[in-house]
Design an enzyme around this catalytic site. Structure first.
Site, short mmCIF file in Angstrom:
data_model
loop_
_atom_site.label_atom_id
_atom_site.label_comp_id
_atom_site.label_asym_id
_atom_site.label_seq_id
_atom_site.Cartn_x
_atom_site.Cartn_y
_atom_site.Cartn_z
N SER A 163 -0.88 19.53 -31.46
CA SER A 163 -0.41 20.00 -32.92
C SER A 163 0.42 19.53 -33.58
CB SER A 163 0.95 22.04 -32.62
OG SER A 163 0.28 22.92 -32.85
N ASP A 202 -7.64 29.21 -28.78
CA ASP A 202 -6.65 28.90 -29.94
C ASP A 202 -7.15 29.27 -31.08
OD1 ASP A 202 -4.98 27.31 -31.75
OD2 ASP A 202 -5.18 25.71 -30.13
N HIS A 237 -3.23 28.23 -28.35
CA HIS A 237 -2.97 27.34 -28.65
C HIS A 237 -1.70 26.82 -27.62
CE1 HIS A 237 -1.85 24.22 -31.98
NE2 HIS A 237 -0.42 25.03 -31.64
#
Lengths: 347, 347
Positions: free
Chosen positions: A140, A294, A323
């Site tokens: 991320s 995601d 995610h």
């Protein structure tokens, strides 16, 4: 400054601090007496060529993904020297709540992903004397830093594994960031960032947590009640005991500082705005890891950028964690990511 | 009661009102002097067998999708008698802002999708004397009503076209509803539903609009700047001139009333909680329309329910408008939906 017991080694594991001095910032100005907190696992060898750097995600700290380190794992501390740098502004490094006036709280300067990467570069080169990294990886916002590392310092990064993150934040992802920031700031107790108690903004943090609950996994995660597999008993327990529990102890200004970096992340700035040109500079053997479910870093966005990186490969996981697959809360997800990293390190 | 000029025929087209009297509610209690607002197109024939019912979506009114009606379209007013019933609580029908004490504003009773459908059933049978509907169709919350119609009154519904909606609200979809409701209620001016001016809660409505912006279309809609195709010039214009413009004039309590129905929608209640059993009662020729890019009513959820309906079919559109494909703002989307409806009506 504000006392916040959450940001301690009791909660995040042992960490050390590298003094960056008066640190010049990408968007102008500087942060005096800037400190970069980090943790290490394993030992740097004499040749100083066994280092791995694992920058961290939004709201995470050096302890958040340390479970990937273990004997027999890809990130094996008996073989590698693994460094987890905390983001600037994340609560352990120099951050709004721990920086004295006139730079603390709402006056904490705006930072960029590139600030983190330049700070980490100084840690690795000046402090550890490392000139080559076996691997840079991150999830991320950690992936944002990984892309920045590989494109900014190509000669230094042998391998790169950006996980569910982008080199350039997409417009929808930026809208997502705006949405959870607005949820946080909607709490009058936030008071423009000038709250007086570490736990004043619980309502806002709870709202932010719910926005993460909405987009963090996927629709099927909820429909199949996949949370039962990690011994959560009810939807309400998932909300309170997982999402809210994660965010409620955190410093609101720290989250907003990181969110601003996230939203403005753009490796293309290294090449005058040309993302393809910037990513083409990468010489690291790169394996992009993406998650099919995601909701805010969709597979397509990961693939689009992966295809701009010479000789790179793409690995896709289909976990209902969306995610948040990287947390490895399903054993098969952890195993698969560990396996991908092991394969990358073996070549 | 509160004066709100938005809910007028100037803004929503001509409408009429059917008096339901003291209307008994699914969750108990009743709404005295309950009024159902509706609009009609075309003429009911002598046999009273040419009626089409088009229940409406969240935040919509009888005027919102009237552009589907037109000579040569599937919904041809020279052939069919097309009725758009407003939801109870949507601002035109009996609603929090137009209902006198002690049932108005925050004291407005909680409603169910089934209340709308029973009210509409009375309109069609008692007022119009209709015993057969050629088609019931609706989008999103309109689809919830469509499923309820087809399962509750199977002998009356010849054809059904639920568009991007569910017979049973999914846990993730309910979380989405909670998120935008919380965004609205986060505005202190909401005051537990007891605001005193029609435009007091603009901040909350703006926050709600942003949550719709986040989930209403899809990530590629933003990345490709697909909004340029409808003459929107910038991201900011999209936010202010499309999403906020839509929601800002509305009554907060009306939105919360509809949202509560949305979240609790469950056709399975007709069969003691057994959704499959309830949907198996449907005898209408049913065509489920779903959108591959829909972020909160995913294709998979639509397909799961479609497969429970005997002899039904599924049509999928791939528009970047995601959930909002039904608005038909891209000409090809409008044409495709019109074509699907025409095919359904031809058989």
């Amino acid at each position: 400054m504000l006392n916040n017991d959450f940001y301690s080694s009791e909660n995040h594991g042992a960490f050390e601090v590298f003094d960056l001095g008066d640190f010049q910032l990408e968007r102008g100005g500087s942060l005096p007496d800037c400190k970069l907190a980090y943790s290490t696992h394993g030992k740097l060898n004499e040749a100083k060529d066994n280092a791995i750097l694992f920058p961290i995600m939004f709201s995470g700290t050096s302890g958040s993904l340390a479970h990937y380190v273990g004997e027999g794992n890809a990130l094996d501390p008996s073989r590698y020297f693994i460094v987890f740098p905390n983001q600037l502004g994340n609560g352990l490094s120099s951050s709004p709540h721990n920086t004295p006036a006139p730079h603390g709280m709402s006056a904490f300067p705006a930072l960029d992903i590139a600030d983190d990467v330049r700070a980490q570069h100084r840690l690795m080169t000046e402090h550890f004397g490392v000139s080559e990294l076996q691997l840079v990886l991150g999830w991320s916002m950690g992936a944002q830093q990984t892309y920045e590392w590989a494109a900014r310092y190509p000669a230094m990064v042998r391998r790169a594994a950006p996980i569910a993150g982008t080199a350039r934040c997409t417009p929808h992802d930026a809208l997502y960031v705006d949405t959870f920031c607005e949820a946080l700031k909607s709490d009058p107790a936030w008071n423009g960032g000038e709250y007086t108690g570490a736990n004043d903004v619980q309502t806002g943090l709870r709202r932010l947590a719910r926005v993460f609950a909405l987009m963090g996994t996927c629709t099927e995660f909820y429909k199949q009640e996949a949370w039962r597999r990690i011994d959560i008993q009810s939807f309400d327990d998932l909300m309170a005991g997982f999402w809210e529990k994660w965010f409620l102890p955190m410093d609101p200004n720290a989250l907003l500082c990181m969110a601003d970096k996230w939203k403005n992340g753009d490796v293309g700035a290294l090449a005058g705005g040309d993302l393809k040109q910037a990513l083409s500079r990468i010489t690291a053997k790169t394996c992009v890891i993406a998650f099919s479910e995601d909701m805010f870093v969709p597979l397509k966005d990961c693939r689009d950028e992966q295809e701009m990186i010479p000789g790179s490969q793409l690995e896709v996981l289909d976990s209902l964690w969306g995610h948040f697959t990287t947390l490895g809360l399903f054993e098969e997800d952890f195993k698969r990511i560990n396996e991908i990293l092991a394969n990358l390190l073996a070549n």
